[in-house]
Scaffold this motif. Sequence first.
Motif, PDB file in Angstrom:
ATOM      1  N   LYS A 183       0.845  -1.213   0.000  1.00 10.32           N
ATOM      2  CA  LYS A 183       0.000   0.000   0.000  1.00 10.32           C
ATOM      3  C   LYS A 183       0.871   1.251   0.000  1.00 10.32           C
ATOM      4  O   LYS A 183       0.537   2.248  -0.667  1.00 10.32           O
ATOM      5  CB  LYS A 183      -0.919  -0.009   1.220  1.00 10.32           C
ATOM      6  N   LEU A 184       1.983   1.214   0.719  1.00  6.49           N
ATOM      7  CA  LEU A 184       2.919   2.339   0.698  1.00  6.49           C
ATOM      8  C   LEU A 184       3.450   2.559  -0.721  1.00  6.49           C
ATOM      9  O   LEU A 184       3.531   3.700  -1.197  1.00  6.49           O
ATOM     10  CB  LEU A 184       4.083   2.086   1.658  1.00  6.49           C
ATOM     11  N   ASP A 185       3.803   1.461  -1.397  1.00  7.05           N
ATOM     12  CA  ASP A 185       4.297   1.568  -2.773  1.00  7.05           C
ATOM     13  C   ASP A 185       3.233   2.178  -3.683  1.00  7.05           C
ATOM     14  O   ASP A 185       3.525   3.051  -4.511  1.00  7.05           O
ATOM     15  CB  ASP A 185       4.698   0.191  -3.309  1.00  7.05           C
ATOM     16  N   ASN A 186       2.001   1.714  -3.529  1.00  9.66           N
ATOM     17  CA  ASN A 186       0.898   2.230  -4.360  1.00  9.66           C
ATOM     18  C   ASN A 186       0.676   3.721  -4.133  1.00  9.66           C
ATOM     19  O   ASN A 186       0.407   4.474  -5.085  1.00  9.66           O
ATOM     20  CB  ASN A 186      -0.400   1.473  -4.060  1.00  9.66           C
ATOM     21  N   ASP A 187       0.787   4.143  -2.873  1.00  8.97           N
ATOM     22  CA  ASP A 187       0.586   5.560  -2.563  1.00  8.97           C
ATOM     23  C   ASP A 187       1.701   6.428  -3.150  1.00  8.97           C
ATOM     24  O   ASP A 187       1.457   7.576  -3.549  1.00  8.97           O
ATOM     25  CB  ASP A 187       0.499   5.765  -1.046  1.00  8.97           C
ATOM     26  N   ILE A 188       2.907   5.885  -3.200  1.00 10.74           N
ATOM     27  CA  ILE A 188       4.020   6.617  -3.833  1.00 10.74           C
ATOM     28  C   ILE A 188       3.769   6.744  -5.335  1.00 10.74           C
ATOM     29  O   ILE A 188       3.989   7.803  -5.939  1.00 10.74           O
ATOM     30  CB  ILE A 188       5.367   5.919  -3.551  1.00 10.74           C
ATOM     31  N   VAL A 189       3.292   5.660  -5.972  1.00 11.51           N
ATOM     32  CA  VAL A 189       2.948   5.689  -7.397  1.00 11.51           C
ATOM     33  C   VAL A 189       1.902   6.778  -7.665  1.00 11.51           C
ATOM     34  O   VAL A 189       2.050   7.586  -8.600  1.00 11.51           O
ATOM     35  CB  VAL A 189       2.408   4.317  -7.860  1.00 11.51           C
ATOM     36  N   GLU A 190       0.851   6.815  -6.829  1.00 10.57           N
ATOM     37  CA  GLU A 190      -0.228   7.787  -7.015  1.00 10.57           C
ATOM     38  C   GLU A 190       0.250   9.215  -6.754  1.00 10.57           C
ATOM     39  O   GLU A 190      -0.160  10.152  -7.453  1.00 10.57           O
ATOM     40  CB  GLU A 190      -1.406   7.449  -6.093  1.00 10.57           C
ATOM     41  N   PHE A 191       1.115   9.386  -5.757  1.00 11.07           N
ATOM     42  CA  PHE A 191       1.634  10.728  -5.439  1.00 11.07           C
ATOM     43  C   PHE A 191       2.417  11.289  -6.631  1.00 11.07           C
ATOM     44  O   PHE A 191       2.234  12.453  -7.017  1.00 11.07           O
ATOM     45  CB  PHE A 191       2.534  10.664  -4.199  1.00 11.07           C
ATOM     46  N   ALA A 199       4.227   8.402 -14.761  1.00 13.32           N
ATOM     47  CA  ALA A 199       3.902   7.036 -14.348  1.00 13.32           C
ATOM     48  C   ALA A 199       5.177   6.291 -13.991  1.00 13.32           C
ATOM     49  O   ALA A 199       6.161   6.320 -14.740  1.00 13.32           O
ATOM     50  CB  ALA A 199       3.182   6.304 -15.475  1.00 13.32           C
ATOM     51  N   ILE A 200       5.164   5.629 -12.819  1.00 13.07           N
ATOM     52  CA  ILE A 200       6.264   4.750 -12.428  1.00 13.07           C
ATOM     53  C   ILE A 200       5.675   3.399 -12.027  1.00 13.07           C
ATOM     54  O   ILE A 200       4.478   3.294 -11.762  1.00 13.07           O
ATOM     55  CB  ILE A 200       7.101   5.319 -11.249  1.00 13.07           C
ATOM     56  N   GLY A 201       6.509   2.361 -11.989  1.00 13.69           N
ATOM     57  CA  GLY A 201       6.056   1.031 -11.611  1.00 13.69           C
ATOM     58  C   GLY A 201       6.230   0.768 -10.120  1.00 13.69           C
ATOM     59  O   GLY A 201       6.848   1.561  -9.393  1.00 13.69           O
ATOM     60  N   GLU A 202       5.667  -0.371  -9.681  1.00 17.77           N
ATOM     61  CA  GLU A 202       5.745  -0.742  -8.265  1.00 17.77           C
ATOM     62  C   GLU A 202       7.178  -0.948  -7.811  1.00 17.77           C
ATOM     63  O   GLU A 202       7.544  -0.596  -6.682  1.00 17.77           O
ATOM     64  CB  GLU A 202       4.941  -2.021  -8.018  1.00 17.77           C
ATOM     65  N   THR A 203       8.001  -1.529  -8.677  1.00 18.38           N
ATOM     66  CA  THR A 203       9.402  -1.783  -8.315  1.00 18.38           C
ATOM     67  C   THR A 203      10.136  -0.480  -8.063  1.00 18.38           C
ATOM     68  O   THR A 203      10.900  -0.356  -7.095  1.00 18.38           O
ATOM     69  CB  THR A 203      10.105  -2.583  -9.428  1.00 18.38           C
ATOM     70  N   GLU A 207      11.804   1.045  -4.512  1.00 20.67           N
ATOM     71  CA  GLU A 207      13.178   1.573  -4.428  1.00 20.67           C
ATOM     72  C   GLU A 207      13.188   2.965  -3.800  1.00 20.67           C
ATOM     73  O   GLU A 207      14.049   3.281  -2.981  1.00 20.67           O
ATOM     74  CB  GLU A 207      13.804   1.615  -5.822  1.00 20.67           C
ATOM     75  N   ILE A 208      12.219   3.782  -4.178  1.00 19.27           N
ATOM     76  CA  ILE A 208      12.108   5.131  -3.605  1.00 19.27           C
ATOM     77  C   ILE A 208      11.848   5.038  -2.108  1.00 19.27           C
ATOM     78  O   ILE A 208      12.479   5.729  -1.298  1.00 19.27           O
ATOM     79  CB  ILE A 208      10.976   5.927  -4.303  1.00 19.27           C
ATOM     80  N   LYS A 209      10.894   4.180  -1.745  1.00 20.48           N
ATOM     81  CA  LYS A 209      10.517   4.009  -0.337  1.00 20.48           C
ATOM     82  C   LYS A 209      11.720   3.631   0.530  1.00 20.48           C
ATOM     83  O   LYS A 209      11.942   4.222   1.593  1.00 20.48           O
ATOM     84  CB  LYS A 209       9.436   2.930  -0.228  1.00 20.48           C
ATOM     85  N   MET A 210      12.492   2.661   0.075  1.00 20.33           N
ATOM     86  CA  MET A 210      13.602   2.174   0.868  1.00 20.33           C
ATOM     87  C   MET A 210      14.822   3.096   0.804  1.00 20.33           C
ATOM     88  O   MET A 210      15.650   3.107   1.719  1.00 20.33           O
ATOM     89  CB  MET A 210      14.004   0.762   0.420  1.00 20.33           C
ATOM     90  N   SER A 211      14.930   3.898  -0.258  1.00 17.35           N
ATOM     91  CA  SER A 211      16.101   4.787  -0.405  1.00 17.35           C
ATOM     92  C   SER A 211      15.934   6.099   0.355  1.00 17.35           C
ATOM     93  O   SER A 211      16.820   6.507   1.112  1.00 17.35           O
ATOM     94  CB  SER A 211      16.362   5.081  -1.886  1.00 17.35           C
ATOM     95  N   ILE A 212      14.790   6.767   0.164  1.00 12.91           N
ATOM     96  CA  ILE A 212      14.639   8.089   0.791  1.00 12.91           C
ATOM     97  C   ILE A 212      13.357   8.227   1.608  1.00 12.91           C
ATOM     98  O   ILE A 212      13.097   9.285   2.176  1.00 12.91           O
ATOM     99  CB  ILE A 212      14.714   9.225  -0.257  1.00 12.91           C
TER     100      ILE A 212
END
Length: 340
Positions: A183-191, A199-203, A207-212
Amino acid sequence: MSIISKDIGIDLGTSNIRLHVKGKGIVVEEPSVVAINKITGEILAVGNQAKEMIGRTPNNIVALKPLKDGVIADFEATRMLIQSLISRVVQKSLFSKPRVVVSIPSGITDVEERAAEGVAYKAGAKDVFLMEEVMASAIGAGIKVEKAEGAMIVDIGGGTSEMAVLSLGGIVVSNSIKIAGDKLDNDIVEFIKKKFNVAIGETTAEEIKMSIGSAYPSMTTEEMDVKGRDFSTGLPRTITVTSIQIEEAMKEVIMQIVDGIKMTLEKTPPELAADIMINGITLSGGGALIKNFDRLLALETGIPVNIAETPLDCVVKGAGKVLEDLDNLKGVFINAKRKR
């Protein structure tokens, strides 16, 4: 090299699957993804190879995640995934099949329980034992669950966030919410879609979530260049996102997880709550690695928070430890009363 027969512990996660072989340790750790030929039904790849195919396959091939919110959404694909991975570490034999311990989320239905049990039998298991993820995670994190004092474990995976208070080898209070890493990944995609029209993918989102990504403001602002597809032009585009933006994108889900933990604490008997104030809350799962999540949780609850030594491996390590002492620890299995 394959071995003739060994007991196997499985962390059947929404995002990743891990296998622990008795006497060998963790031998498989790969994404819970299967690539299938839609025409023939043939399995083309599993794990890492299949994940690389997501978003890149022709029409006759589908790369899918057969588990959703911690439970089996596609029975046959899950069977193929487990069977393929088990075959890597266990030599097929008519006379010697492995005993398998499978971890599952708390609060799932009897039908979902039987699906998890059945898929392991179909994959070639001799006996299948089910145990709740939170119990496995606590054991894998080194918590002495058999002691007569309260201990709290919070396991944040891909599909579910599991939290429980344990004492005397059992679960006293538990909570399972279908809000976690995916869900965190999906929210980053939507943001990023709304903010940058890209448009970006889940992968990439992961990577964004874990990096920054951060659950609580950091002293410094970090930046990351991200490649995606511009919705307006349809062409590739590179944008720069900041840790402040990603913190904002994740904030709602992070607070929902924190609220779930608070609700669990509110239902905890006073004596055990006092123990938790001393022992602290233990975090496991991929969510434990989100920057400053432990700090935010400590501030929100007023309780010390500890991150498990290897948070990603706690569930499968716990299943492995149970395998080492299967005869004495059968009480932790939720399907013990209806074993074949």
